[in-house]
Design a protein around this motif. Structure first.
Motif, PDB file in Angstrom:
ATOM      1  N   GLY A 115      35.316  37.916  65.116  1.00 19.90           N
ATOM      2  CA  GLY A 115      36.106  39.010  64.176  1.00 19.90           C
ATOM      3  C   GLY A 115      36.474  39.912  62.933  1.00 19.90           C
ATOM      4  O   GLY A 115      37.147  39.586  62.317  1.00 19.90           O
ATOM      5  N   ALA A 116      35.027  39.495  62.753  1.00 16.67           N
ATOM      6  CA  ALA A 116      34.413  40.072  61.299  1.00 16.67           C
ATOM      7  C   ALA A 116      34.329  41.705  61.596  1.00 16.67           C
ATOM      8  O   ALA A 116      33.880  42.088  62.494  1.00 16.67           O
ATOM      9  N   ALA A 117      35.195  42.641  60.745  1.00 10.16           N
ATOM     10  CA  ALA A 117      34.882  44.138  59.929  1.00 10.16           C
ATOM     11  C   ALA A 117      33.763  44.103  60.020  1.00 10.16           C
ATOM     12  O   ALA A 117      33.299  44.208  58.488  1.00 10.16           O
ATOM     13  N   LEU A 118      32.554  44.877  60.439  1.00 13.32           N
ATOM     14  CA  LEU A 118      31.028  45.152  59.302  1.00 13.32           C
ATOM     15  C   LEU A 118      31.047  46.676  59.474  1.00 13.32           C
ATOM     16  O   LEU A 118      30.661  47.833  59.970  1.00 13.32           O
ATOM     17  N   VAL A 119      32.177  47.333  59.103  1.00 11.02           N
ATOM     18  CA  VAL A 119      32.975  48.596  58.625  1.00 11.02           C
ATOM     19  C   VAL A 119      33.665  49.357  57.635  1.00 11.02           C
ATOM     20  O   VAL A 119      34.504  48.185  57.055  1.00 11.02           O
ATOM     21  N   GLY A 120      33.852  49.420  56.518  1.00 14.15           N
ATOM     22  CA  GLY A 120      34.309  50.139  55.157  1.00 14.15           C
ATOM     23  C   GLY A 120      35.603  50.026  55.173  1.00 14.15           C
ATOM     24  O   GLY A 120      36.206  50.800  56.111  1.00 14.15           O
ATOM     25  N   GLY A 121      36.564  49.419  53.958  1.00 13.49           N
ATOM     26  CA  GLY A 121      37.650  49.889  54.047  1.00 13.49           C
ATOM     27  C   GLY A 121      38.315  48.501  54.418  1.00 13.49           C
ATOM     28  O   GLY A 121      39.771  48.169  54.541  1.00 13.49           O
ATOM     29  N   GLY A 122      37.849  47.121  53.850  1.00 18.60           N
ATOM     30  CA  GLY A 122      38.499  46.192  53.755  1.00 18.60           C
ATOM     31  C   GLY A 122      38.159  45.786  52.312  1.00 18.60           C
ATOM     32  O   GLY A 122      36.570  45.681  51.993  1.00 18.60           O
ATOM     33  N   VAL A 123      38.339  45.572  51.552  1.00 16.04           N
ATOM     34  CA  VAL A 123      38.321  44.730  49.894  1.00 16.04           C
ATOM     35  C   VAL A 123      39.794  43.894  49.258  1.00 16.04           C
ATOM     36  O   VAL A 123      40.184  43.295  49.643  1.00 16.04           O
ATOM     37  N   PRO A 124      38.140  43.081  49.275  1.00 16.30           N
ATOM     38  CA  PRO A 124      39.322  41.210  48.032  1.00 16.30           C
ATOM     39  C   PRO A 124      39.913  41.837  47.667  1.00 16.30           C
ATOM     40  O   PRO A 124      39.783  43.095  47.060  1.00 16.30           O
ATOM     41  N   ILE A 125      40.857  40.954  47.425  1.00 12.11           N
ATOM     42  CA  ILE A 125      41.578  40.638  46.376  1.00 12.11           C
ATOM     43  C   ILE A 125      41.479  39.778  45.219  1.00 12.11           C
ATOM     44  O   ILE A 125      41.887  38.415  45.760  1.00 12.11           O
ATOM     45  N   MET A 126      42.083  40.122  43.568  1.00 13.37           N
ATOM     46  CA  MET A 126      40.884  38.916  43.263  1.00 13.37           C
ATOM     47  C   MET A 126      41.738  38.832  41.893  1.00 13.37           C
ATOM     48  O   MET A 126      42.805  39.908  41.745  1.00 13.37           O
ATOM     49  N   ARG A 127      41.916  37.445  41.532  1.00 16.39           N
ATOM     50  CA  ARG A 127      42.815  36.551  40.019  1.00 16.39           C
ATOM     51  C   ARG A 127      41.341  36.571  39.618  1.00 16.39           C
ATOM     52  O   ARG A 127      41.208  35.409  39.682  1.00 16.39           O
ATOM     53  N   GLY A 128      40.885  37.158  38.457  1.00 17.27           N
ATOM     54  CA  GLY A 128      39.591  36.603  38.255  1.00 17.27           C
ATOM     55  C   GLY A 128      38.606  36.114  38.967  1.00 17.27           C
ATOM     56  O   GLY A 128      38.778  37.306  39.110  1.00 17.27           O
ATOM     57  N   ASP A 129      38.173  35.380  39.148  1.00 12.35           N
ATOM     58  CA  ASP A 129      36.856  34.822  39.185  1.00 12.35           C
ATOM     59  C   ASP A 129      37.724  34.550  41.514  1.00 12.35           C
ATOM     60  O   ASP A 129      36.275  34.095  41.823  1.00 12.35           O
ATOM     61  N   ARG A 130      38.508  34.346  41.380  1.00 18.41           N
ATOM     62  CA  ARG A 130      38.930  33.457  42.573  1.00 18.41           C
ATOM     63  C   ARG A 130      39.935  34.727  43.747  1.00 18.41           C
ATOM     64  O   ARG A 130      39.749  35.824  43.383  1.00 18.41           O
ATOM     65  N   ILE A 131      39.453  34.511  44.914  1.00 17.57           N
ATOM     66  CA  ILE A 131      39.987  35.300  46.304  1.00 17.57           C
ATOM     67  C   ILE A 131      41.029  34.842  45.825  1.00 17.57           C
ATOM     68  O   ILE A 131      41.354  34.147  46.512  1.00 17.57           O
TER      69      ILE A 131
END
Length: 161
Positions: A115-131
Protein backbone atom coordinates in the motif's frame (compact mmCIF):
# COMPACT_ATOMS: atom_id res chain seq x y z
CA UNK A 1 3.13 -25.71 22.64
CA UNK A 2 0.83 -23.99 20.14
CA UNK A 3 -1.32 -22.72 23.00
CA UNK A 4 1.76 -21.20 24.70
CA UNK A 5 2.86 -19.44 21.51
CA UNK A 6 -0.66 -18.14 20.93
CA UNK A 7 -0.86 -16.83 24.52
CA UNK A 8 2.50 -15.13 24.17
CA UNK A 9 1.41 -13.44 20.92
CA UNK A 10 -1.83 -12.20 22.51
CA UNK A 11 0.07 -10.89 25.54
CA UNK A 12 2.54 -9.08 23.28
CA UNK A 13 -0.30 -7.45 21.32
CA UNK A 14 -2.04 -6.37 24.51
CA UNK A 15 1.12 -4.81 25.93
CA UNK A 16 1.71 -2.85 22.72
CA UNK A 17 -1.86 -1.58 22.53
CA UNK A 18 -1.83 -0.62 26.21
CA UNK A 19 1.12 1.69 25.61
CA UNK A 20 -0.69 3.84 23.02
CA UNK A 21 -4.07 5.44 23.65
CA UNK A 22 -6.86 4.14 21.42
CA UNK A 23 -8.40 7.59 20.98
CA UNK A 24 -6.90 11.03 20.70
CA UNK A 25 -6.56 12.88 23.95
CA UNK A 26 -8.36 16.24 24.24
CA UNK A 27 -6.14 18.94 22.83
CA UNK A 28 -4.23 16.57 20.54
CA UNK A 29 -3.48 18.16 17.22
CA UNK A 30 -5.59 16.81 14.40
CA UNK A 31 -6.81 17.70 10.95
CA UNK A 32 -10.51 18.53 10.93
CA UNK A 33 -12.88 18.90 8.03
CA UNK A 34 -12.46 22.69 7.89
CA UNK A 35 -8.68 22.25 7.72
CA UNK A 36 -9.02 19.61 5.01
CA UNK A 37 -11.33 21.83 2.96
CA UNK A 38 -8.94 24.79 3.17
CA UNK A 39 -5.89 22.66 2.31
CA UNK A 40 -7.58 20.89 -0.59
CA UNK A 41 -9.14 24.12 -1.86
CA UNK A 42 -5.75 25.83 -2.02
CA UNK A 43 -4.26 22.77 -3.71
CA UNK A 44 -7.07 22.79 -6.27
CA UNK A 45 -6.40 26.47 -6.99
CA UNK A 46 -2.72 25.65 -7.59
CA UNK A 47 -3.74 22.82 -9.95
CA UNK A 48 -6.00 25.20 -11.89
CA UNK A 49 -3.15 27.72 -12.14
CA UNK A 50 -0.96 24.96 -13.63
CA UNK A 51 -3.73 23.90 -16.02
CA UNK A 52 -3.92 20.40 -14.51
CA UNK A 53 -6.92 18.22 -13.65
CA UNK A 54 -5.96 16.46 -10.44
CA UNK A 55 -7.29 14.29 -7.65
CA UNK A 56 -6.72 15.60 -4.11
CA UNK A 57 -7.06 13.64 -0.87
CA UNK A 58 -6.53 14.76 2.73
CA UNK A 59 -6.16 12.10 5.44
CA UNK A 60 -5.77 12.13 9.20
CA UNK A 61 -2.74 10.78 11.07
CA UNK A 62 -3.95 7.20 10.68
CA UNK A 63 -4.33 7.58 6.92
CA UNK A 64 -8.14 7.70 7.05
CA UNK A 65 -9.75 9.92 4.44
CA UNK A 66 -11.18 13.23 5.64
CA UNK A 67 -11.74 14.73 2.21
CA UNK A 68 -11.40 13.19 -1.23
CA UNK A 69 -12.27 14.55 -4.64
CA UNK A 70 -11.18 14.69 -8.22
CA UNK A 71 -11.38 17.56 -10.60
CA UNK A 72 -13.26 17.18 -13.88
CA UNK A 73 -11.09 15.26 -16.32
CA UNK A 74 -9.09 13.47 -13.63
CA UNK A 75 -9.09 9.67 -13.68
CA UNK A 76 -10.42 7.44 -10.91
CA UNK A 77 -6.91 5.98 -10.86
CA UNK A 78 -5.57 9.41 -9.90
CA UNK A 79 -7.97 9.43 -6.96
CA UNK A 80 -6.80 6.02 -5.73
CA UNK A 81 -3.15 7.03 -6.08
CA UNK A 82 -3.70 10.38 -4.34
CA UNK A 83 -5.17 8.51 -1.35
CA UNK A 84 -2.15 6.19 -1.18
CA UNK A 85 0.22 9.14 -1.41
CA UNK A 86 -1.56 10.99 1.41
CA UNK A 87 -1.64 7.92 3.68
CA UNK A 88 2.02 7.13 2.98
CA UNK A 89 3.10 10.71 3.75
CA UNK A 90 1.13 10.65 7.01
CA UNK A 91 2.67 7.31 7.96
CA UNK A 92 6.29 8.26 7.32
CA UNK A 93 6.11 11.96 8.16
CA UNK A 94 7.94 12.96 4.99
CA UNK A 95 7.13 13.65 1.35
CA UNK A 96 6.65 10.53 -0.74
CA UNK A 97 9.21 11.87 -3.21
CA UNK A 98 11.85 10.77 -0.69
CA UNK A 99 10.67 7.16 -1.01
CA UNK A 100 10.73 7.52 -4.79
CA UNK A 101 14.36 8.69 -4.63
CA UNK A 102 15.33 5.82 -2.33
CA UNK A 103 13.65 3.25 -4.57
CA UNK A 104 15.26 4.81 -7.67
CA UNK A 105 18.68 4.63 -6.01
CA UNK A 106 18.51 0.84 -5.90
CA UNK A 107 16.55 -0.01 -2.74
CA UNK A 108 13.82 -2.23 -4.21
CA UNK A 109 12.98 -3.56 -0.74
CA UNK A 110 10.58 -0.61 -0.44
CA UNK A 111 8.44 -2.35 -3.04
CA UNK A 112 7.57 -4.93 -0.38
CA UNK A 113 5.66 -2.40 1.76
CA UNK A 114 1.98 -3.07 1.01
CA UNK A 115 0.00 0.00 0.00
CA UNK A 116 2.93 2.42 0.08
CA UNK A 117 3.14 5.03 -2.66
CA UNK A 118 6.69 5.34 -3.92
CA UNK A 119 6.09 8.37 -6.12
CA UNK A 120 6.06 12.09 -5.37
CA UNK A 121 2.83 13.90 -4.59
CA UNK A 122 2.24 13.02 -0.94
CA UNK A 123 3.18 15.49 1.79
CA UNK A 124 2.65 15.20 5.55
CA UNK A 125 0.61 17.81 7.41
CA UNK A 126 2.51 18.85 10.51
CA UNK A 127 1.62 20.89 13.60
CA UNK A 128 4.89 21.81 15.18
CA UNK A 129 6.84 18.57 15.27
CA UNK A 130 3.70 16.36 15.21
CA UNK A 131 2.34 14.61 12.16
CA UNK A 132 -1.40 15.24 12.03
CA UNK A 133 -2.24 14.04 8.54
CA UNK A 134 -1.25 14.03 4.91
CA UNK A 135 -2.26 15.40 1.55
CA UNK A 136 -1.92 13.43 -1.66
CA UNK A 137 -2.24 14.80 -5.17
CA UNK A 138 -2.18 12.94 -8.47
CA UNK A 139 -2.72 13.94 -12.08
CA UNK A 140 0.50 15.57 -13.23
CA UNK A 141 4.17 14.72 -13.03
CA UNK A 142 5.47 13.68 -9.62
CA UNK A 143 7.05 17.14 -9.31
CA UNK A 144 3.78 18.91 -10.21
CA UNK A 145 1.83 16.69 -7.81
CA UNK A 146 4.18 17.53 -4.94
CA UNK A 147 4.20 21.24 -5.73
CA UNK A 148 0.39 21.33 -5.72
CA UNK A 149 0.27 19.36 -2.45
CA UNK A 150 2.73 21.78 -0.84
CA UNK A 151 0.63 24.71 -2.07
CA UNK A 152 -2.27 23.23 -0.13
CA UNK A 153 -0.26 23.48 3.07
CA UNK A 154 -0.19 27.25 2.64
CA UNK A 155 -3.85 27.19 3.65
CA UNK A 156 -3.25 25.04 6.73
CA UNK A 157 -4.44 26.33 10.08
CA UNK A 158 -1.95 28.31 12.19
CA UNK A 159 0.69 25.99 13.58
CA UNK A 160 0.24 23.48 10.79
CA UNK A 161 2.70 23.09 7.98
Amino acid sequence: MTRILFSAAVAACLSVSAAAPAVAEPGDAMVGLADAQAIAGRAQQAAIEKGLNMAIVVVNREGRVILSYRMDGSSFINLALAEKKAATAAAIGAPTSILEQVADSGKPSLLSVPGAALVGGGVPIMRGDRIVGGIGVSGGSAQDDEAVAKSGLDAAAPGAK
